[in-house]
Design an enzyme around this catalytic site. Structure first.
Site: not given
Length: 219
Positions: A125, A138
């Site tokens: 990501s 995250y």
């Protein structure tokens, strides 16, 4: 992680180009039309369970003979104030996004090394490159994937094993909804205004996020 989102689109994109695809997911009943798609076979696999990976690997090799590419796409995001995160949420975030990915590598590496060829593609990501508030768990998992992938890029060069890392931004997938969990504590209100604003912006932007098929093409 191919029952939805980027993983599903990648499986379809590759199958349409005559790759034979072993599409794995925790619940094969969620495969939908992938079950009827030419060049795709479905296998049950949970990256947090070593036995599940081993069983899927054995079944895939029995059916395919060998594997050329492993795409690590399984993952989810735990968002919200870190102070409110439970130990279970911390463990789950790292178990799926970091240890699960590492175990996929560990159990498939001997196959690639023996053949002196193969490719790993990690789907990370943009959070592996930049930090922002209310996403510490995250982001930590994606920074771990960034460093792990770069180290293995050099480590596996002598064995002709290709290592790739893809770090998408926001796309219109179920990650923006069902694949996000939030930390919370009804006894702590200190973060409420920021979390509420963050979630409102996400809801506002979600309909206008780009088509994730772009990522499948990059893969």
């Amino acid at each position: 992680g191919s029952n939805s989102g980027i993983g599903r689109l990648a499986a379809l994109h590759l199958a349409q180009r005559n790759w034979r695809v072993a599409a794995t997911m925790r619940d094969p009943q969620k495969a939908g039309t992938l079950n009827q798609t030419e060049n795709i076979q479905i296998y049950k696999l949970d990256v947090t369970q070593r036995q599940s990976i081993e069983k899927a690997k054995a079944n895939i090799l029995k059916d395919f003979g060998h594997i050329d590419v492993v795409i690590n796409n399984a993952g989810f995001g735990c968002y919200g104030a870190f102070e409110l995160a439970t130990e279970e949420q911390i463990d789950r975030q790292l178990a799926v996004n970091v240890k699960g990915l590492m175990m996929m590598w560990k159990l498939w590496l001997p196959h690639f090394r023996a053949r002196q060829q193969g490719s790993f593609i990690n789907i990370s990501s943009i959070a592996g490159l930049a930090s922002y508030p209310l996403a510490s768990l995250y982001i930590s998992s994606k920074w771990a994937v960034e460093g792990f992938t770069e180290a293995l890029y050099y480590e596996l060069k002598p064995f002709n094993i290709s290592v790739k890392l893809i770090e998408p931004g926001g796309f219109k997938t179920n990650f923006q909804t069902s694949s996000i969990t939030w930390t919370e504590d009804e006894n702590v209100e200190a973060y409420d205004q920021w979390v509420k604003a963050n979630r409102a912006v996400r809801d506002q932007k979600r309909p206008n996020l780009p088509d994730p098929s772009t990522v499948a093409k990059v893969i």
